[in-house]
Design a protein around this motif. Sequence first.
Motif, short mmCIF file in Angstrom:
data_model
loop_
_atom_site.label_atom_id
_atom_site.label_comp_id
_atom_site.label_asym_id
_atom_site.label_seq_id
_atom_site.Cartn_x
_atom_site.Cartn_y
_atom_site.Cartn_z
N PRO A 209 0.79 -1.23 0.00
CA PRO A 209 0.00 0.00 0.00
C PRO A 209 0.82 1.28 0.00
N LEU A 210 1.91 1.31 0.76
CA LEU A 210 2.71 2.54 0.83
C LEU A 210 3.44 2.80 -0.49
N LEU A 211 4.02 1.75 -1.07
CA LEU A 211 4.73 1.93 -2.34
C LEU A 211 3.77 2.32 -3.45
N LEU A 212 2.58 1.74 -3.44
CA LEU A 212 1.60 2.10 -4.47
C LEU A 212 1.10 3.52 -4.27
N ALA A 213 0.90 3.92 -3.01
CA ALA A 213 0.47 5.30 -2.74
C ALA A 213 1.50 6.30 -3.24
N ARG A 214 2.78 5.99 -3.08
CA ARG A 214 3.83 6.88 -3.59
C ARG A 214 3.77 6.96 -5.12
N THR A 215 3.57 5.81 -5.75
CA THR A 215 3.50 5.79 -7.22
C THR A 215 2.33 6.61 -7.72
N VAL A 216 1.18 6.45 -7.08
CA VAL A 216 -0.01 7.22 -7.46
C VAL A 216 0.23 8.71 -7.24
N ALA A 217 0.85 9.06 -6.11
CA ALA A 217 1.13 10.47 -5.82
C ALA A 217 2.08 11.07 -6.84
N GLN A 218 3.09 10.29 -7.26
CA GLN A 218 4.02 10.77 -8.28
C GLN A 218 3.31 11.00 -9.61
N ALA A 219 2.39 10.09 -9.95
CA ALA A 219 1.64 10.26 -11.20
C ALA A 219 0.77 11.50 -11.14
N GLU A 220 0.13 11.74 -9.99
CA GLU A 220 -0.70 12.93 -9.85
C GLU A 220 0.14 14.20 -9.88
N GLU A 221 1.34 14.12 -9.29
CA GLU A 221 2.23 15.28 -9.29
C GLU A 221 2.69 15.61 -10.70
N SER A 222 2.97 14.56 -11.49
CA SER A 222 3.38 14.79 -12.87
C SER A 222 2.26 15.41 -13.68
N ALA A 223 1.03 14.94 -13.42
CA ALA A 223 -0.12 15.51 -14.13
C ALA A 223 -0.34 16.97 -13.73
N ALA A 224 -0.13 17.27 -12.44
CA ALA A 224 -0.30 18.64 -11.98
C ALA A 224 0.78 19.56 -12.57
N THR A 225 1.99 19.02 -12.76
CA THR A 225 3.07 19.81 -13.36
C THR A 225 2.77 20.12 -14.81
N ALA A 226 2.19 19.13 -15.50
CA ALA A 226 1.84 19.34 -16.91
C ALA A 226 0.69 20.32 -17.07
N HIS A 227 -0.21 20.37 -16.08
CA HIS A 227 -1.36 21.28 -16.13
C HIS A 227 -1.42 22.05 -14.82
N PRO A 228 -0.53 23.01 -14.64
CA PRO A 228 -0.45 23.71 -13.35
C PRO A 228 -1.69 24.53 -13.05
N ALA A 229 -2.05 24.54 -11.75
CA ALA A 229 -3.16 25.37 -11.28
C ALA A 229 -2.58 26.42 -10.36
N ALA A 230 -3.40 27.34 -9.92
CA ALA A 230 -2.93 28.38 -9.02
C ALA A 230 -2.48 27.75 -7.71
N PRO A 231 -1.28 28.10 -7.22
CA PRO A 231 -0.78 27.49 -5.98
C PRO A 231 -1.61 27.91 -4.79
N GLU A 232 -1.75 26.97 -3.86
CA GLU A 232 -2.48 27.25 -2.63
C GLU A 232 -1.50 27.54 -1.50
N ALA A 233 -1.84 28.51 -0.68
CA ALA A 233 -0.98 28.82 0.46
C ALA A 233 -1.10 27.73 1.51
N THR A 234 0.00 27.38 2.12
CA THR A 234 -0.01 26.37 3.17
C THR A 234 0.47 26.98 4.47
N ASN A 235 -0.12 26.56 5.52
CA ASN A 235 0.25 27.05 6.85
C ASN A 235 1.01 25.95 7.57
N THR A 236 2.36 26.04 7.55
CA THR A 236 3.15 24.97 8.15
C THR A 236 3.00 24.93 9.66
N SER A 237 2.77 26.07 10.30
CA SER A 237 2.60 26.07 11.75
C SER A 237 1.33 25.33 12.14
#
Length: 421
Positions: A209-237
Motif C-alpha cells: 500500500p505505501l509503495l503504491l500510494a507513492r507511485t499514485v502520488a508521483q503520477a498525480e504530481e506529474s499531471a499537476a506539473t503538466a497542467h499547473p493550477a494556481a498554488p495554494e498557500a499552506t500554513n506549516t505552523s
Amino acid sequence: MTSSAPAGTTAHISDPAQAQRRILRVLVASQVLSGAGLAAGVTVGTLLAQDMLGSTSLAGLPSALFTAGSALAAVAVGRISQARGRRPGLATGYLTGAIGSVGVITAAVLDNPVLLFISLFVYGAGTATNLQARYAGADLAHPSHRARAVSTVLVATTLGGVAGPNLAAPTGTFAATLGIPNLAGPFMLSGAAYALAALVLALRLRPDPLLLARTVAQAEESAATAHPAAPEATNTSEGRGSLVVGALVMVLTQLVMVAIMTMTPVHMHDHGHGTAASGLVIAIHIGAMYLPSPLTGWLVDRHGRMKVAAASGITLLAAGVLAAAAPGDSVALLALALALFGLGWNFGLVAGTAIITDTVPLATRARTQGMVDVSIAIAGATGGMASGIMVAATSYPALALTGGILSLALLPAVAATVYRR
C-alpha cells in the motif's frame, strides 16, 4: 530516496481503489490473528511475573517491558516500511513478536525472571506491529474515508482480541499437560498467532500500500506539473500544531488505558476472582477498544477529528470515576469501566491516526508514524510501570481516578488547535 514498485504493484496502478479493497482484506485477516496474540499475553503477563517475583509492586513491569519493546519495534517497523514498504515492515514485526512468545514460555519452564523480562521486551514487537498496521489501511484511502479505512483494520483485531483472553484458561490447561506452567499457556497461542499473521502479510499483502500510494502520488504530481493550477498557500505552523495534537491524543489515551488495564487483573485477583473472571473483563475491554471502530471512523470522517479527540478525554474521565467507585467484588461494574476505557482509547486512536495521516506527507509518512508510535509505546511503558507502584502505595481506585482526571488534559490542547484554525 526513491523506491521502485515491486512485482505485482504496477499492475494495480490504474485502479488504486481495487488495490485498496484487496489490501484491506489481507490486513483484516492478519489483524484477526495478531489480535489473539496480543490479547492472550496481556491477560496473563502480569500474573506470570507476579507469580515468579512474589511481589505486587513490580506487577506493572511486564506491561512496561513489552510496551517499551514495542517502542523499539515501532522505530524498526517504521524505518523498514519507509525504505521497503509496509509488507516487509509488518511481517518482520510480527515474526519478532512470535520469537518473544517462545522466549516467555522458555522462561516460565526454567523459572527464570531475567529471561522472562527480556522475552517480554521482544514480545512487545507484536503490539507495535498490530498498531502500525492501521497506517497501512490508510495509505491509499481517500481523505474523506481515511478514518473508516483505519477503523476497518482496527475492528478486525476484535475477533482475536476477544477470543484470546477467554482462551487463557484452556491454553493454560493444555500447557500443563505438556509440563509447561499454566500461566505460560496463552503465550503458546500468541506465538502461533503472530507467526501466522507474519506469513499472511509476507505472502498476500501485494501490492504494497505505501509503495503504491507513492507511485499514485508521483503520477498525480506529474499531471499537476503538466497542467499547473494556481498554488495554494499552506500554513506549516498549523500542520505542526495538528501533528502535536494528534500525537498527544494517542499518547495520553495509551498511558491511561495501559495503566488501568495492567492493574485490573491484579485488583480482581486480590478480591478473590480467578483467571476466567479477569480474562472475561479484559476480553470485554479489548472488544471495546476495537469493536466500535466502524462507528468511530464514521464519526471522525463525518464530524471531524478534533471533536472525537475531545470525546475520548471525556469518556476516559467517566471510566476512571466508575472504576474508582466500583466494588472490588463486582465483575459487572469493573467490566463496564474497562469497556469505557477501551472506548475512550478507540476514540483517541482513530482520531489521532487520521490527524497524523492527514498532516504528514508521503515522503516521510512511515518514518514519522513510527516515531509517533514510539511515543505511544513509551507512554504505555510509563503507565504500566507506574501503575503497580501507585497501587502498592495507594490503591486501585486512586489509580483509576487519577487516570480519568489526567485525560481531561486533551480538552485544552484540542481547543487551542481548533482556535488557531
